[in-house]
Scaffold this motif. Structure first.
Motif, mmCIF file in Angstrom:
data_model
loop_
_atom_site.group_PDB
_atom_site.id
_atom_site.type_symbol
_atom_site.label_atom_id
_atom_site.label_comp_id
_atom_site.label_asym_id
_atom_site.label_seq_id
_atom_site.Cartn_x
_atom_site.Cartn_y
_atom_site.Cartn_z
ATOM 1 N N ILE A 59 -7.411 -6.941 8.513
ATOM 2 C CA ILE A 59 -6.677 -5.845 7.897
ATOM 3 C C ILE A 59 -7.691 -4.945 7.199
ATOM 4 C CG2 ILE A 59 -4.496 -7.086 7.588
ATOM 5 C CD1 ILE A 59 -5.231 -7.633 4.712
ATOM 6 N N THR A 60 -7.373 -3.665 7.118
ATOM 7 C CA THR A 60 -8.353 -2.720 6.563
ATOM 8 C C THR A 60 -8.057 -2.335 5.116
ATOM 9 O OG1 THR A 60 -7.067 -0.881 7.453
ATOM 10 C CG2 THR A 60 -8.854 -1.751 8.821
ATOM 11 N N THR A 61 -6.849 -2.574 4.653
ATOM 12 C CA THR A 61 -6.490 -2.218 3.285
ATOM 13 C C THR A 61 -6.803 -3.389 2.359
ATOM 14 O OG1 THR A 61 -4.668 -0.891 4.127
ATOM 15 C CG2 THR A 61 -4.607 -1.464 1.798
ATOM 16 N N ARG A 62 -7.535 -3.107 1.297
ATOM 17 C CA ARG A 62 -7.858 -4.183 0.344
ATOM 18 C C ARG A 62 -6.590 -4.572 -0.422
ATOM 19 N NH1 ARG A 62 -11.529 -7.124 -1.938
ATOM 20 N NH2 ARG A 62 -11.567 -7.533 -4.165
ATOM 21 N N PRO A 63 -6.200 -5.839 -0.369
ATOM 22 C CA PRO A 63 -4.994 -6.285 -1.066
ATOM 23 C C PRO A 63 -5.188 -6.300 -2.584
ATOM 24 C CG PRO A 63 -5.671 -7.894 0.584
ATOM 25 C CD PRO A 63 -6.759 -6.895 0.469
ATOM 26 N N THR A 64 -4.253 -5.709 -3.281
ATOM 27 C CA THR A 64 -4.221 -5.760 -4.743
ATOM 28 C C THR A 64 -2.839 -6.249 -5.156
ATOM 29 O OG1 THR A 64 -3.427 -3.505 -4.995
ATOM 30 C CG2 THR A 64 -5.815 -3.805 -4.922
ATOM 31 N N ILE A 65 -2.674 -6.468 -6.446
ATOM 32 C CA ILE A 65 -1.372 -6.903 -6.949
ATOM 33 C C ILE A 65 -0.306 -5.843 -6.659
ATOM 34 C CG2 ILE A 65 -0.085 -7.448 -9.068
ATOM 35 C CD1 ILE A 65 -1.964 -9.676 -8.411
ATOM 36 N N LEU A 66 -0.669 -4.570 -6.755
ATOM 37 C CA LEU A 66 0.319 -3.504 -6.609
ATOM 38 C C LEU A 66 0.713 -3.242 -5.159
ATOM 39 C CD1 LEU A 66 -1.062 -0.991 -9.244
ATOM 40 C CD2 LEU A 66 0.835 -2.586 -9.475
ATOM 41 N N ASN A 67 -0.177 -3.461 -4.207
ATOM 42 C CA ASN A 67 0.172 -3.145 -2.818
ATOM 43 C C ASN A 67 0.351 -4.392 -1.956
ATOM 44 O OD1 ASN A 67 -2.389 -4.083 -2.248
ATOM 45 N ND2 ASN A 67 -3.124 -2.182 -1.353
ATOM 46 N N ALA A 68 0.515 -5.549 -2.556
ATOM 47 C CA ALA A 68 0.560 -6.802 -1.798
ATOM 48 C C ALA A 68 1.702 -6.827 -0.780
ATOM 49 C CB ALA A 68 0.684 -7.987 -2.744
ATOM 50 N N TYR A 69 2.825 -6.234 -1.097
ATOM 51 C CA TYR A 69 3.956 -6.280 -0.165
ATOM 52 C C TYR A 69 4.058 -5.042 0.708
ATOM 53 C CZ TYR A 69 5.603 -10.610 -2.101
ATOM 54 O OH TYR A 69 5.696 -11.922 -2.450
ATOM 55 N N ARG A 70 3.184 -4.062 0.524
ATOM 56 C CA ARG A 70 3.177 -2.885 1.394
ATOM 57 C C ARG A 70 2.298 -3.088 2.621
ATOM 58 N NH1 ARG A 70 1.505 1.317 -2.670
ATOM 59 N NH2 ARG A 70 2.335 0.128 -4.376
ATOM 60 N N ILE A 71 1.437 -4.076 2.579
ATOM 61 C CA ILE A 71 0.568 -4.374 3.708
ATOM 62 C C ILE A 71 1.380 -5.137 4.734
ATOM 63 C CG2 ILE A 71 -1.497 -5.630 4.415
ATOM 64 C CD1 ILE A 71 -2.588 -5.144 1.573
ATOM 65 N N PRO A 72 1.272 -4.766 6.006
ATOM 66 C CA PRO A 72 2.053 -5.468 7.032
ATOM 67 C C PRO A 72 1.788 -6.979 6.992
ATOM 68 C CG PRO A 72 0.947 -3.574 7.982
ATOM 69 C CD PRO A 72 0.452 -3.715 6.577
ATOM 70 N N GLY A 73 2.862 -7.729 7.199
ATOM 71 C CA GLY A 73 2.779 -9.176 7.074
ATOM 72 C C GLY A 73 2.084 -9.845 8.240
ATOM 73 N N PHE A 74 1.332 -10.842 7.920
ATOM 74 C CA PHE A 74 0.682 -11.704 8.886
ATOM 75 C C PHE A 74 1.096 -13.126 8.564
ATOM 76 C CE2 PHE A 74 -2.051 -8.036 8.911
ATOM 77 C CZ PHE A 74 -2.372 -7.895 10.254
ATOM 78 N N ASP A 75 1.210 -13.967 9.550
ATOM 79 C CA ASP A 75 1.496 -15.371 9.279
ATOM 80 C C ASP A 75 0.225 -16.041 8.813
ATOM 81 O OD1 ASP A 75 4.153 -15.163 9.988
ATOM 82 O OD2 ASP A 75 3.736 -15.566 12.099
#
Length: 76
Positions: A59-75
């Protein structure tokens, strides 16, 4: 009714309203803090799941607390 009785009932009613409002405010505040804490830790867990995918480059977007659920889900 005599005026002293009415005055006493008004004092009791006002006291009940003040105490009831204080209790409602306190319980609402406690509920809000608990809900915010649960949401924070759920987002933190989701971010912790996504960090390895970010480090691998999947994934290219760095996960943060604020955007954790906006990033497309992966198993994960």
């Amino acid at each position: 009714m005599n005026p002293d009785t009415i005055q006493g009932l008004l004092v009791l009613g006002k006291t009940a309203v003040i105490i009831g409002g204080g209790c409602a405010f306190t319980l609402g505040s406690i509920w809000g803090v608990c809900a915010a804490a649960i949401g924070f830790f759920q987002r933190k867990d989701r971010r912790d799941q996504l960090i390895p995918l970010y480090e691998e480059g999947r994934i290219t977007t760095r996960p943060t607390i604020l955007n954790a659920y906006r990033i497309p889900g992966f198993d994960t």
